[in-house]
Design an enzyme around this catalytic site. Structure first.
Site, PDB file in Angstrom:
ATOM      1  CE  LYS A  61      69.927  38.226  79.032  1.00  0.00           C
ATOM      2  NZ  LYS A  61      70.205  36.880  79.344  1.00  0.00           N
TER       3      LYS A  61
ATOM      4  CB  CYS B  97      65.349  36.522  81.902  1.00  0.00           C
ATOM      5  SG  CYS B  97      66.131  34.977  82.331  1.00  0.00           S
TER       6      CYS B  97
HETATM    7  N1  SAJ Z   1      55.360  35.552  77.140  1.00  0.00           N
HETATM    8  C1  SAJ Z   1      54.106  36.056  76.826  1.00  0.00           C
HETATM    9  N2  SAJ Z   1      53.826  36.294  75.504  1.00  0.00           N
HETATM   10  C2  SAJ Z   1      54.725  36.038  74.509  1.00  0.00           C
HETATM   11  C3  SAJ Z   1      55.991  35.524  74.839  1.00  0.00           C
HETATM   12  C4  SAJ Z   1      56.280  35.293  76.176  1.00  0.00           C
HETATM   13  O1  SAJ Z   1      53.266  36.306  77.691  1.00  0.00           O
HETATM   14  O2  SAJ Z   1      54.369  36.262  73.341  1.00  0.00           O
HETATM   15  C5  SAJ Z   1      55.691  35.317  78.558  1.00  0.00           C
HETATM   16  C6  SAJ Z   1      55.960  33.845  78.884  1.00  0.00           C
HETATM   17  O3  SAJ Z   1      54.764  33.148  79.108  1.00  0.00           O
HETATM   18  C7  SAJ Z   1      56.812  33.964  80.125  1.00  0.00           C
HETATM   19  C8  SAJ Z   1      57.616  35.233  79.853  1.00  0.00           C
HETATM   20  O4  SAJ Z   1      56.926  35.947  78.850  1.00  0.00           O
HETATM   21  O5  SAJ Z   1      56.010  34.154  81.282  1.00  0.00           O
HETATM   22  C9  SAJ Z   1      59.047  35.003  79.417  1.00  0.00           C
HETATM   23  O6  SAJ Z   1      59.142  33.909  78.516  1.00  0.00           O
HETATM   24  P1  SAJ Z   1      60.072  33.937  77.213  1.00  0.00           P
HETATM   25  O7  SAJ Z   1      59.902  32.653  76.507  1.00  0.00           O
HETATM   26  O8  SAJ Z   1      59.802  35.157  76.424  1.00  0.00           O
HETATM   27  O9  SAJ Z   1      61.546  34.123  77.778  1.00  0.00           O
HETATM   28  P2  SAJ Z   1      62.468  33.419  78.911  1.00  0.00           P
HETATM   29  O10 SAJ Z   1      62.363  34.226  80.152  1.00  0.00           O
HETATM   30  O11 SAJ Z   1      62.246  31.954  79.013  1.00  0.00           O
HETATM   31  O12 SAJ Z   1      63.939  33.626  78.239  1.00  0.00           O
HETATM   32  C10 SAJ Z   1      64.341  34.937  77.860  1.00  0.00           C
HETATM   33  C11 SAJ Z   1      64.881  34.877  76.420  1.00  0.00           C
HETATM   34  N3  SAJ Z   1      65.067  36.249  75.909  1.00  0.00           N
HETATM   35  C12 SAJ Z   1      64.526  36.654  74.732  1.00  0.00           C
HETATM   36  O13 SAJ Z   1      63.827  35.923  74.054  1.00  0.00           O
HETATM   37  C13 SAJ Z   1      64.834  38.049  74.309  1.00  0.00           C
HETATM   38  C14 SAJ Z   1      66.214  34.117  76.397  1.00  0.00           C
HETATM   39  O14 SAJ Z   1      66.795  34.164  75.095  1.00  0.00           O
HETATM   40  C15 SAJ Z   1      67.185  34.730  77.416  1.00  0.00           C
HETATM   41  O15 SAJ Z   1      68.430  34.052  77.430  1.00  0.00           O
HETATM   42  C16 SAJ Z   1      66.544  34.598  78.779  1.00  0.00           C
HETATM   43  O16 SAJ Z   1      65.332  35.377  78.778  1.00  0.00           O
HETATM   44  C17 SAJ Z   1      67.542  35.109  79.823  1.00  0.00           C
HETATM   45  O17 SAJ Z   1      68.222  34.264  80.458  1.00  0.00           O
HETATM   46  O18 SAJ Z   1      67.698  36.326  79.949  1.00  0.00           O
END
Ligand code: SAJ
Length: 422
Positions: A212, A266
């Site tokens: 994870k 996360c």
């Molecule tokens: N972000 C960027 N650029 C990107 C992708 C995301 O700046 O290309 C930013 C988003 O705007 C946000 C942050 O990253 O601020 C996180 O967003 P996210 O959509 O990547 O992830 P979370 O935090 O909503 O959910 C993540 C997920 N993990 C992965 O994709 C590896 C989810 O599957 C997990 O279950 C979750 O964390 C968790 O609970 O750990």
């Protein structure tokens, strides 16, 4: 079926949907939370968090009598612990919620029960939880001392669902099952098979914990690369979004998108759990965290430059007469969640330092948090466009992507998501 009653400890963004999905499969579910208000809301068939369709599933589960919430644990056949694991000021993981959850369920445990740790945890946390349980119940045997003959089965099965898609991903995602022994894993599989349609893959507890953390660190490192590129391209006068879309045409390149920083509870947290255990070996993971954490300040500096540019073009005005609009407060697009949101902290910092008016616009947020109320005006998109001189685009909500170049022609734009520049 060995499970008649299932208890979920911690009724937050993961625990509540998990409890509701078990209940929707006609299991008796007892949800436990220390917050009386949360318990009361759920027992009325309502929810205290925002997640698509969850209200309907919880309402049905409660009215049909399958889901009940309580502040005190009761006997059950399986216990899923889904409490927060934040970090402390020094980025060390804080396991105090897991400790209190373990201590609270220990008195009601009985021979044959399964305890699963779902909370994202540093490596070794499941063994630590097992030790806390064993200490509280010397009359029962545990896997760390009795292996396959233990009275209590223990596993780590991390949640991996994406906020906004939780109900679908809970059912469809593959599940990593990290039992402390093989029988622990098999029992955990039979529990998850009640609703999981994805594959349940067995490993040990430590690998499951690290898995994870690795998933979220991998994403953090990827985003840090994109954020670093955005700062490099700014210096070199190159459009980073065009650059990334060109580079991504290579069959083995898949660069993520830059933004104002990384938010949520996360990705900005979990990598520190690796760094804190193995600081010397985790240089890339730590640097990625630092790059992403530095991005909000970089954006704030860009906004200051935009104010200076505006004043140069309008020498009759002072900074007090400049209105800055922050488009988006949530931590990512199309949700209302502002936890650890870089957009929120940037808007707040601008409001604290800017002499003129600061406006916030977020189609998913109706009321500003108390802390922002007397510093920032919450306006509609239309009103903000009419009144602002500088537009800081922080979240790529769909309503913002629909804006045309004509709508925004008079403002100076600081666009952290590239939606006006592609
Ligand atoms: N972000 C960027 N650029 C990107 C992708 C995301 O700046 O290309 C930013 C988003 O705007 C946000 C942050 O990253 O601020 C996180 O967003 P996210 O959509 O990547 O992830 P979370 O935090 O909503 O959910 C993540 C997920 N993990 C992965 O994709 C590896 C989810 O599957 C997990 O279950 C979750 O964390 C968790 O609970 O750990």
């Amino acid at each position: 079926m060995p499970f008649t009653t299932i208890s979920v400890i911690g009724l937050g963004y993961i625990g509540l949907p998990t409890a509701a999905v078990f209940a929707s499969r006609k299991k008796q579910v007892i949800g436990v939370d220390v917050n009386q208000n949360t318990v009361d809301i759920i027992n009325r068939g309502q929810i205290h968090i925002v997640e698509p369709d969850l209200d309907m599933v919880v309402h049905a589960a409660v009215t049909e009598g399958y889901l009940r919430a309580s502040t005190h644990p009761e006997p059950a056949d399986a216990f899923l612990i889904a409490v927060p694991t934040p970090f402390k000021g020094d980025h060390e993981p804080d396991l105090s919620y897991i400790e209190s959850a373990s201590t609270s369920i220990a008195p009601v445990l009985k021979k044959g029960d399964l305890v699963i740790l779902e909370s994202t945890s540093p490596v070794g946390a499941t063994e630590q939880m097992a030790a806390w349980l064993a200490e509280a119940r010397p009359d029962l045997s545990f896997p760390q001392t009795h292996g396959e003959d233990s009275d209590i089965r223990i596993a780590h099965c991390p949640e991996r669902v994406l906020p906004g898609h939780v109900l679908r991903e809970l059912v469809q995602n593959d599940r990593v099952i990290g039992g402390m022994t093989s029988k622990c894993s098999q029992l955990a599989i039979s529990l998850y098979k009640i609703f999981v349609q994805g594959e349940c893959i067995v490993t040990n507890a430590r690998t499951a914990e690290m898995c994870k953390l690795t998933e979220n660190s991998s994403r953090d490192v990827g985003i840090a690369f994109a954020n670093e590129l955005s700062m490099i391209c700014d210096k070199l006068d190159i459009n980073v979004w065009e650059l990334i879309s060109l580079a991504n045409r290579h069959p083995r390149v898949n660069i993520l998108q830059p933004g104002p920083g990384v938010g949520g509870h996360c990705i900005a947290v979990d990598p520190w759990f690796i760094v804190s255990k193995t600081p010397e070996q985790s240089q890339l993971i730590r640097t990625a965290r630092e790059v992403n954490d530095s991005k909000p300040q970089w954006v704030i500096d860009k906004v200051k430059l935009a104010v200076a540019e505006f004043l140069q073009a309008n020498p009759d005005k002072t900074a007090r007469e400049v209105t800055i609009s922050c488009f988006g407060l949530a931590f990512k697009p199309d949700i209302d969640d502002m936890r650890e949101s870089p957009a929120f902290s940037i808007a707040q910092k601008i409001a604290e330092t800017h002499a003129g008016i600061t406006v916030a616009v977020d189609p998913n947020i109706d009321v500003l948090p108390e802390i922002m109320k007397n510093k920032i005006q919450l306006l509609s998109i239309k009103n903000a466009l009419e009144t602002s001189d500088i537009l800081v685009l922080l979240v790529d909500h769909k309503e913002f992507k629909e804006l045309s170049k004509n709508d925004i022609k008079k403002q100076i734009i600081v666009d952290t998501r590239g939606i006006f520049q592609q």
